[in-house]
Design an enzyme around this catalytic site. Sequence first.
Site, PDB file in Angstrom:
ATOM      1  N   CYS A 140      11.216  -5.609   5.635  1.00  0.00           N
ATOM      2  CA  CYS A 140      10.151  -4.853   6.295  1.00  0.00           C
ATOM      3  C   CYS A 140      10.493  -4.560   7.752  1.00  0.00           C
ATOM      4  CB  CYS A 140       8.830  -5.597   6.176  1.00  0.00           C
ATOM      5  SG  CYS A 140       8.969  -7.314   6.652  1.00  0.00           S
ATOM      6  N   LYS A 142       0.794 -15.679  -5.916  1.00  0.00           N
ATOM      7  CA  LYS A 142       1.403 -14.802  -6.932  1.00  0.00           C
ATOM      8  C   LYS A 142       2.709 -14.212  -6.409  1.00  0.00           C
ATOM      9  CE  LYS A 142       1.382 -10.462  -8.102  1.00  0.00           C
ATOM     10  NZ  LYS A 142       2.701 -10.284  -8.746  1.00  0.00           N
ATOM     11  N   GLU A 194       0.795  -8.165   6.046  1.00  0.00           N
ATOM     12  CA  GLU A 194       2.115  -7.941   6.623  1.00  0.00           C
ATOM     13  C   GLU A 194       2.754  -6.844   5.791  1.00  0.00           C
ATOM     14  OE1 GLU A 194       5.467  -7.622   7.531  1.00  0.00           O
ATOM     15  OE2 GLU A 194       6.008  -9.538   6.642  1.00  0.00           O
ATOM     16  N   GLU A 234       9.301   4.537   5.041  1.00  0.00           N
ATOM     17  CA  GLU A 234      10.081   3.320   4.810  1.00  0.00           C
ATOM     18  C   GLU A 234      10.915   3.507   3.545  1.00  0.00           C
ATOM     19  OE1 GLU A 234       7.981  -0.348   3.608  1.00  0.00           O
ATOM     20  OE2 GLU A 234       9.196  -1.378   5.099  1.00  0.00           O
TER      21      GLU A 234
HETATM   22  P1  TAP Z   1       3.918  -3.932  -3.602  1.00  0.00           P
HETATM   23  O1  TAP Z   1       3.437  -3.178  -4.786  1.00  0.00           O
HETATM   24  O2  TAP Z   1       3.133  -3.856  -2.367  1.00  0.00           O
HETATM   25  O3  TAP Z   1       4.105  -5.450  -4.066  1.00  0.00           O
HETATM   26  C1  TAP Z   1       3.862  -6.588  -3.283  1.00  0.00           C
HETATM   27  C2  TAP Z   1       3.103  -7.632  -4.083  1.00  0.00           C
HETATM   28  O4  TAP Z   1       1.779  -7.174  -4.352  1.00  0.00           O
HETATM   29  C3  TAP Z   1       3.709  -7.936  -5.440  1.00  0.00           C
HETATM   30  O5  TAP Z   1       3.509  -9.284  -5.749  1.00  0.00           O
HETATM   31  C4  TAP Z   1       2.891  -7.046  -6.338  1.00  0.00           C
HETATM   32  O6  TAP Z   1       2.938  -7.420  -7.668  1.00  0.00           O
HETATM   33  C5  TAP Z   1       1.524  -7.204  -5.756  1.00  0.00           C
HETATM   34  N1  TAP Z   1       0.583  -6.139  -6.077  1.00  0.00           N
HETATM   35  C6  TAP Z   1       0.833  -4.893  -6.555  1.00  0.00           C
HETATM   36  N2  TAP Z   1      -0.311  -4.206  -6.690  1.00  0.00           N
HETATM   37  C7  TAP Z   1      -1.312  -5.023  -6.286  1.00  0.00           C
HETATM   38  C8  TAP Z   1      -2.731  -4.876  -6.183  1.00  0.00           C
HETATM   39  N3  TAP Z   1      -3.345  -3.745  -6.493  1.00  0.00           N
HETATM   40  N4  TAP Z   1      -3.444  -5.925  -5.706  1.00  0.00           N
HETATM   41  C9  TAP Z   1      -2.845  -7.069  -5.349  1.00  0.00           C
HETATM   42  N5  TAP Z   1      -1.513  -7.256  -5.439  1.00  0.00           N
HETATM   43  C10 TAP Z   1      -0.750  -6.254  -5.894  1.00  0.00           C
HETATM   44  O7  TAP Z   1       5.372  -3.505  -3.284  1.00  0.00           O
HETATM   45  P2  TAP Z   1       6.465  -2.998  -4.328  1.00  0.00           P
HETATM   46  O8  TAP Z   1       5.876  -2.087  -5.361  1.00  0.00           O
HETATM   47  O9  TAP Z   1       7.182  -4.168  -4.799  1.00  0.00           O
HETATM   48  O10 TAP Z   1       7.375  -2.118  -3.393  1.00  0.00           O
HETATM   49  C11 TAP Z   1       6.981  -0.797  -3.056  1.00  0.00           C
HETATM   50  C12 TAP Z   1       7.382  -0.442  -1.656  1.00  0.00           C
HETATM   51  O11 TAP Z   1       6.692  -1.328  -0.785  1.00  0.00           O
HETATM   52  C13 TAP Z   1       8.826  -0.644  -1.317  1.00  0.00           C
HETATM   53  O12 TAP Z   1       9.590   0.468  -1.600  1.00  0.00           O
HETATM   54  C14 TAP Z   1       8.767  -0.917   0.148  1.00  0.00           C
HETATM   55  O13 TAP Z   1       8.753   0.284   0.871  1.00  0.00           O
HETATM   56  C15 TAP Z   1       7.463  -1.613   0.320  1.00  0.00           C
HETATM   57  N6  TAP Z   1       7.599  -3.077   0.411  1.00  0.00           N
HETATM   58  C16 TAP Z   1       7.427  -3.611   1.603  1.00  0.00           C
HETATM   59  C17 TAP Z   1       7.550  -4.974   1.744  1.00  0.00           C
HETATM   60  C18 TAP Z   1       7.363  -5.576   3.060  1.00  0.00           C
HETATM   61  S1  TAP Z   1       7.858  -7.072   3.308  1.00  0.00           S
HETATM   62  N7  TAP Z   1       6.800  -4.943   4.021  1.00  0.00           N
HETATM   63  C19 TAP Z   1       7.836  -5.777   0.653  1.00  0.00           C
HETATM   64  C20 TAP Z   1       7.979  -5.193  -0.600  1.00  0.00           C
HETATM   65  C21 TAP Z   1       7.840  -3.820  -0.687  1.00  0.00           C
HETATM   66  P3  TAP Z   1       4.074  -6.794  -8.605  1.00  0.00           P
HETATM   67  O14 TAP Z   1       5.383  -7.215  -8.067  1.00  0.00           O
HETATM   68  O15 TAP Z   1       3.817  -7.411  -9.899  1.00  0.00           O
HETATM   69  O16 TAP Z   1       3.891  -5.315  -8.575  1.00  0.00           O
END
Ligand code: TAP
Length: 478
Positions: free
Chosen positions: A292, A184, A258, A389
């Site tokens: 990250c 996904k 991760e 972060e």
């Molecule tokens: P997340 O919500 O963690 O999104 C990562 C992935 O998980 C997306 O595909 C997301 O789908 C999915 N997801 C969301 N809720 C889930 C659940 N309950 N169960 C399973 N999968 C789920 O990150 P975000 O909202 O995009 O970003 C929020 C913060 O996370 C950022 O500000 C940043 O600090 C951090 N972040 C960290 C990383 C790394 S690489 N460490 C990457 C992204 C974000 P959707 O996209 O459809 O919500």
Amino acid sequence: MAMSFAYAPAPESRAVVDIAPSYGLFIDGEFREAADGKVFKTVSPSTEEVLSEVAQAGSEDVDAAVKAARKAFEKWSALPGSERAKYLFRIARIIQERSRELAVLETLDNGKPIKETRDADLPLVAAHFFYYAGWADKLEHAGFGPNPKPLGVAGQVIPWNFPLLMLAWKIAPALAAGNTVVLKPAETTPLSALFFADICRQAGLPKGVVNILTGDGSTGAALVAHEGIAKVAFTGSTAVGKQIARTVAGTDKKLTLELGGKGANIVFDDAPIDQAVEGIVGGIFFNQGQVCCAGSRLLVQESIQDELLDALKRRMSTLRVGDPLDKNTDVGAINSAEQLARITALADSGTAEGAERWAPSCELPSQGYWFAPTLFTNVTQAHRIAREEIFGPVLSVLTFRTPAEAVAKANNSQYGLSAGIWTEKGSRMLAVADKLRAGIVWANTFNKFDPTSPFGGFKESGFGREGGRHGLEAYLSV
Ligand code: TAP
């Protein structure tokens, strides 16, 4: 007749990529609508233009994709490794052939500069498939014991910051080890995964080996909870990672997480300043800081603070912010309005808590989501901008006097993903690296990636390693 040529660097033409008005889910080798017909729009963060409408997978679709992957697993896992390798090599070569198209697509959907998608993301994506293709027929020699076996279906959930690269990190080792996958992508960046689905068909990959489910958090939650999944691999926020760990607890699913980071980039007084400045800039402004392992905390030795900050501000003033399709752009758009709001709120907390904010004067486009490269000085370890972060182009500067103080401050974090050390002294490099609780430590460089090198964190940055030989272990029963 004289012909006129435009000498201004033209933006990379978006005509190289043909984006359809709508896309379905990729299940069992076919694109199909979601069972309940739901769709969502994906927009370009640099223009807010709607790029396409994409199917939103619900639980019925998750079930269909997992079933297809389970069925495909029987034959895929029984193929000789050398046969699986052929498919992976073919995928790698098609990615190279289509890299210009994919780079433009990724830049449109994500907002990152074309310079990065062209020179970093796409070459690394192809390199991952080449690298793991090479392992597919050598699993018995990987040091995991005499008879390593694939696990089954891997459920993989990835973020929006490196959509295609995170896909490669997940899919290449899984397939090399003989697993099948349901992946996904993030809601804001679904397109490159759908183009990858097309590449799988082009490569003749057997149906059901790779399935792509676009959707939101609820799709991800349904996928990781599905009983037909043998392994969950997640990259994203620590909050969602913890939720997934709770879902998986008590089952026999294997899990790798991760998660976030708050990387310390430590500059000692003997470091070559110009080189360090380049590393600091690349460490925090690469991909708009939405990384990250970003070097989001600069720890500078007190005696060189003024000299280093002067040089850093001069360099930051030369960064070009704007149209990500322009080859000269250094800093592109923030991925979404939500992410921009998060960055803005955290940066504002820095000012409110007493840190000093500085940004070069730069004109930001009126459409889209933008944040100027920003620096905070007078930061204390208690400030939110030193602890949380930000995932944006915001650097928090702290100082230290001794190596021991540098190590203590670097390790004073809930996270433990990355760190950087800048010094001419090899002995200091090794001694400091040894004491840092960080999964990745760079010396006199930053944000260098290679498929042969394992990547992963300590503490709330997650567990398990991706990349290298270690990356295979997560997909094998050993
Ligand atoms: P997340 O919500 O963690 O999104 C990562 C992935 O998980 C997306 O595909 C997301 O789908 C999915 N997801 C969301 N809720 C889930 C659940 N309950 N169960 C399973 N999968 C789920 O990150 P975000 O909202 O995009 O970003 C929020 C913060 O996370 C950022 O500000 C940043 O600090 C951090 N972040 C960290 C990383 C790394 S690489 N460490 C990457 C992204 C974000 P959707 O996209 O459809 O919500």
